[in-house]
Design a protein around this motif. Structure first.
Motif, PDB file in Angstrom:
ATOM      1  N   CYS A 248      17.798  52.642   0.055  1.00 53.68           N
ATOM      2  CA  CYS A 248      16.752  53.555   0.509  1.00 53.68           C
ATOM      3  C   CYS A 248      17.040  54.063   1.915  1.00 53.68           C
ATOM      4  N   THR A 249      17.564  53.192   2.768  1.00 56.14           N
ATOM      5  CA  THR A 249      17.922  53.621   4.121  1.00 56.14           C
ATOM      6  C   THR A 249      19.038  54.662   4.080  1.00 56.14           C
ATOM      7  N   TYR A 250      19.992  54.473   3.173  1.00 56.30           N
ATOM      8  CA  TYR A 250      21.123  55.389   3.044  1.00 56.30           C
ATOM      9  C   TYR A 250      20.663  56.784   2.619  1.00 56.30           C
ATOM     10  N   ILE A 251      19.668  56.853   1.715  1.00 53.35           N
ATOM     11  CA  ILE A 251      19.180  58.147   1.224  1.00 53.35           C
ATOM     12  C   ILE A 251      17.934  58.611   1.975  1.00 53.35           C
ATOM     13  N   ASN A 252      17.622  57.910   3.084  1.00 55.50           N
ATOM     14  CA  ASN A 252      16.536  58.298   3.981  1.00 55.50           C
ATOM     15  C   ASN A 252      15.157  58.236   3.309  1.00 55.50           C
ATOM     16  N   ILE A 253      14.935  57.204   2.514  1.00 54.33           N
ATOM     17  CA  ILE A 253      13.615  56.915   1.956  1.00 54.33           C
ATOM     18  C   ILE A 253      13.085  55.666   2.649  1.00 54.33           C
ATOM     19  N   HIS A 254      11.883  55.755   3.213  1.00 60.34           N
ATOM     20  CA  HIS A 254      11.360  54.665   4.025  1.00 60.34           C
ATOM     21  C   HIS A 254      10.175  53.955   3.394  1.00 60.34           C
ATOM     22  N   VAL A 255       9.621  54.512   2.308  1.00 63.48           N
ATOM     23  CA  VAL A 255       8.489  53.872   1.645  1.00 63.48           C
ATOM     24  C   VAL A 255       8.717  53.877   0.144  1.00 63.48           C
ATOM     25  N   LEU A 256       8.116  52.887  -0.522  1.00 62.57           N
ATOM     26  CA  LEU A 256       8.151  52.802  -1.979  1.00 62.57           C
ATOM     27  C   LEU A 256       6.726  52.602  -2.502  1.00 62.57           C
TER      28      LEU A 256
ATOM     29  N   LYS B  69      10.074  36.794  -8.614  1.00 62.30           N
ATOM     30  CA  LYS B  69      11.211  36.039  -8.093  1.00 62.30           C
ATOM     31  C   LYS B  69      12.512  36.825  -8.222  1.00 62.30           C
ATOM     32  N   PRO B  70      12.830  37.392  -9.414  1.00 59.64           N
ATOM     33  CA  PRO B  70      14.044  38.212  -9.498  1.00 59.64           C
ATOM     34  C   PRO B  70      13.995  39.435  -8.585  1.00 59.64           C
ATOM     35  N   LEU B  71      12.785  40.021  -8.434  1.00 58.18           N
ATOM     36  CA  LEU B  71      12.664  41.189  -7.562  1.00 58.18           C
ATOM     37  C   LEU B  71      13.039  40.844  -6.127  1.00 58.18           C
ATOM     38  N   GLY B  72      12.700  39.617  -5.699  1.00 52.64           N
ATOM     39  CA  GLY B  72      13.040  39.204  -4.347  1.00 52.64           C
ATOM     40  C   GLY B  72      14.526  39.277  -4.070  1.00 52.64           C
ATOM     41  N   LEU B  73      15.331  39.009  -5.095  1.00 53.47           N
ATOM     42  CA  LEU B  73      16.792  39.054  -4.936  1.00 53.47           C
ATOM     43  C   LEU B  73      17.299  40.476  -4.730  1.00 53.47           C
ATOM     44  N   TRP B  74      16.516  41.460  -5.162  1.00 53.36           N
ATOM     45  CA  TRP B  74      16.971  42.854  -5.123  1.00 53.36           C
ATOM     46  C   TRP B  74      16.412  43.647  -3.947  1.00 53.36           C
ATOM     47  N   THR B  75      15.498  43.057  -3.183  1.00 52.13           N
ATOM     48  CA  THR B  75      14.881  43.842  -2.123  1.00 52.13           C
ATOM     49  C   THR B  75      15.864  44.235  -1.021  1.00 52.13           C
ATOM     50  N   GLN B  76      16.845  43.376  -0.715  1.00 46.14           N
ATOM     51  CA  GLN B  76      17.815  43.727   0.327  1.00 46.14           C
ATOM     52  C   GLN B  76      18.711  44.887  -0.101  1.00 46.14           C
ATOM     53  N   PRO B  77      19.305  44.851  -1.322  1.00 43.34           N
ATOM     54  CA  PRO B  77      20.079  46.019  -1.781  1.00 43.34           C
ATOM     55  C   PRO B  77      19.228  47.287  -1.874  1.00 43.34           C
TER      56      PRO B  77
ATOM     57  N   LEU C 202     -10.281  52.513  -9.956  1.00 43.23           N
ATOM     58  CA  LEU C 202     -10.620  52.680  -8.546  1.00 43.23           C
ATOM     59  C   LEU C 202      -9.570  52.043  -7.662  1.00 43.23           C
ATOM     60  N   LEU C 203      -9.123  50.853  -8.060  1.00 47.81           N
ATOM     61  CA  LEU C 203      -8.063  50.170  -7.324  1.00 47.81           C
ATOM     62  C   LEU C 203      -6.795  51.008  -7.313  1.00 47.81           C
ATOM     63  N   ALA C 204      -6.452  51.591  -8.462  1.00 51.27           N
ATOM     64  CA  ALA C 204      -5.254  52.415  -8.559  1.00 51.27           C
ATOM     65  C   ALA C 204      -5.344  53.637  -7.641  1.00 51.27           C
ATOM     66  N   LYS C 205      -6.537  54.205  -7.554  1.00 52.49           N
ATOM     67  CA  LYS C 205      -6.732  55.390  -6.723  1.00 52.49           C
ATOM     68  C   LYS C 205      -6.461  55.093  -5.256  1.00 52.49           C
ATOM     69  N   TYR C 206      -6.811  53.878  -4.821  1.00 51.54           N
ATOM     70  CA  TYR C 206      -6.647  53.515  -3.420  1.00 51.54           C
ATOM     71  C   TYR C 206      -5.490  52.546  -3.205  1.00 51.54           C
ATOM     72  N   THR C 207      -4.466  52.656  -4.042  1.00 48.21           N
ATOM     73  CA  THR C 207      -3.237  51.911  -3.853  1.00 48.21           C
ATOM     74  C   THR C 207      -2.204  52.839  -3.224  1.00 48.21           C
ATOM     75  N   TYR C 208      -1.570  52.381  -2.169  1.00 48.24           N
ATOM     76  CA  TYR C 208      -0.695  53.256  -1.406  1.00 48.24           C
ATOM     77  C   TYR C 208       0.744  52.734  -1.418  1.00 48.24           C
ATOM     78  N   HIS C 209       1.608  53.422  -0.705  1.00 50.00           N
ATOM     79  CA  HIS C 209       3.007  53.021  -0.647  1.00 50.00           C
ATOM     80  C   HIS C 209       3.184  51.844   0.327  1.00 50.00           C
ATOM     81  N   VAL C 210       4.373  51.265   0.290  1.00 48.19           N
ATOM     82  CA  VAL C 210       4.699  50.165   1.195  1.00 48.19           C
ATOM     83  C   VAL C 210       6.040  50.467   1.867  1.00 48.19           C
ATOM     84  N   PRO C 211       6.155  50.280   3.168  1.00 47.59           N
ATOM     85  CA  PRO C 211       7.435  50.497   3.852  1.00 47.59           C
ATOM     86  C   PRO C 211       8.518  49.583   3.278  1.00 47.59           C
ATOM     87  N   THR C 212       9.726  50.099   3.152  1.00 48.87           N
ATOM     88  CA  THR C 212      10.796  49.367   2.472  1.00 48.87           C
ATOM     89  C   THR C 212      11.177  48.073   3.207  1.00 48.87           C
ATOM     90  N   LYS C 213      11.236  48.087   4.533  1.00 47.89           N
ATOM     91  CA  LYS C 213      11.605  46.864   5.253  1.00 47.89           C
ATOM     92  C   LYS C 213      10.498  45.826   5.152  1.00 47.89           C
TER      93      LYS C 213
END
Length: 301
Positions: A145-153, A132-140, A198-209
């Protein structure tokens, strides 16, 4: 369709005696097609846009449900010659299915049955202290990330798969890995150290938007398209707030699987709309107490 941070190869995990979901269904005689969302490790090509451009990554779950999933359904039906198919979606895979059914209702007749696993549309009353707190921070976070040209986390420089495998297998940090996993997705009673690695091995990034779209849902409690702000919403939707997805009119027969221990799919909220639909559309509802590893067998027994 896979979940957030996921990929279709997660349906091929085979570390339980009953085998993976995809292989189980294939052995039962089903023609199994595995899809990947845009922005996943297998969805990073475009006929016009360069992967390094902002335009390439300017999408959310909305575009996946309105454009990508319908295109995938049409492709499969064209290749097989069938009139309809059965759909299996996990977490985000349920989310984009509901968007498609709401925004492209003509596709409901092309789905004979939808098996939805861990539905996560509304994301209200999350059973997690940090989501829930993380949801408040996703927009900032998105703006930065857009400002520093990072598109995935996480950033690709971290090599998500190798980093998480090392972290979860290391004797000094494996217990912490378990605690982080449970805080993220819930209390899973059947995840072992091997399956978590095994799950960790096949966990990937997520686009910021895409991640930020989840954040908007967590904060608002509404399952709806991207919120551009009052003026942007007026331009995009003709009103100051995005319209909710009209899931009340989803008529596709459903088989619903959810867990009381799933931090994302709060059964008190996510299942609410199912119980208020006409009973003839509900084929099956199965509760899996304290188990969230739904891709690794058991739920399809």
């Amino acid at each position: 369709m896979h979940g957030l941070l996921g990929h279709s190869d997660q349906f091929l995990f085979n570390n339980h005696e009953n085998g993976s979901l995809a292989l189980y269904l294939a052995n039962e005689g089903f023609d199994v097609w595995l899809g990947n969302t845009r922005g996943s490790i297998s969805g990073e090509r475009h006929v016009q846009l360069d992967r390094s451009s902002h335009s390439f990554w300017n999408f959310s779950n909305h575009e996946m449900g309105v454009y990508d999933l319908p295109a995938l359904v049409d492709y499969i039906l064209e290749k097989t010659g069938n009139k309809n198919l059965q759909y299996v979606g996990y977490s985000q895979g349920v989310r984009i299915f509901l968007i498609m059914a709401s925004m492209r209702p003509e596709y409901q007749q092309k789905i004979s049955l939808a098996s939805v696993i861990g539905p996560s549309g509304f994301l209200e009353n999350l059973d997690s202290w940090w989501l829930k707190p993380l949801g408040l921070w996703t927009q900032p976070i998105l703006r930065f990330c857009t400002y520093i040209n990072i598109h995935v986390l996480p950033p690709e420089l971290l090599n998500m798969g190798h980093t998480t495998v090392f972290f979860c297998q290391n004797i000094l940090t494996s217990e912490l890995c378990f605690k982080i996993y449970k805080s993220m997705v819930g209390d899973s009673g059947e995840i072992t150290s091997d399956s978590l690695s095994l799950l960790a091995k096949y966990t990937y990034h997520v686009p910021t938007k895409q991640l930020s779209h989840y954040g908007q849902t967590i904060v608002s409690g509404h399952f709806r398209p991207w919120d551009y702000g009052p003026s942007g919403n007026v331009e995009a939707y003709g009103q100051e707030t995005p319209p909710d997805y009209d899931i009340e009119n989803v008529t596709v027969p459903l088989a619903v699987y959810y867990s009381l221990g799933d931090a994302f799919a709060n059964y008190k909220v996510e299942i609410y709309w199912i119980w208020h639909r006409k009973n003839k559309f509900i084929q099956k509802i199965q509760i899996l107490p304290k188990y969230t590893g739904k891709l690794w067998g058991y739920f399809y027994k």
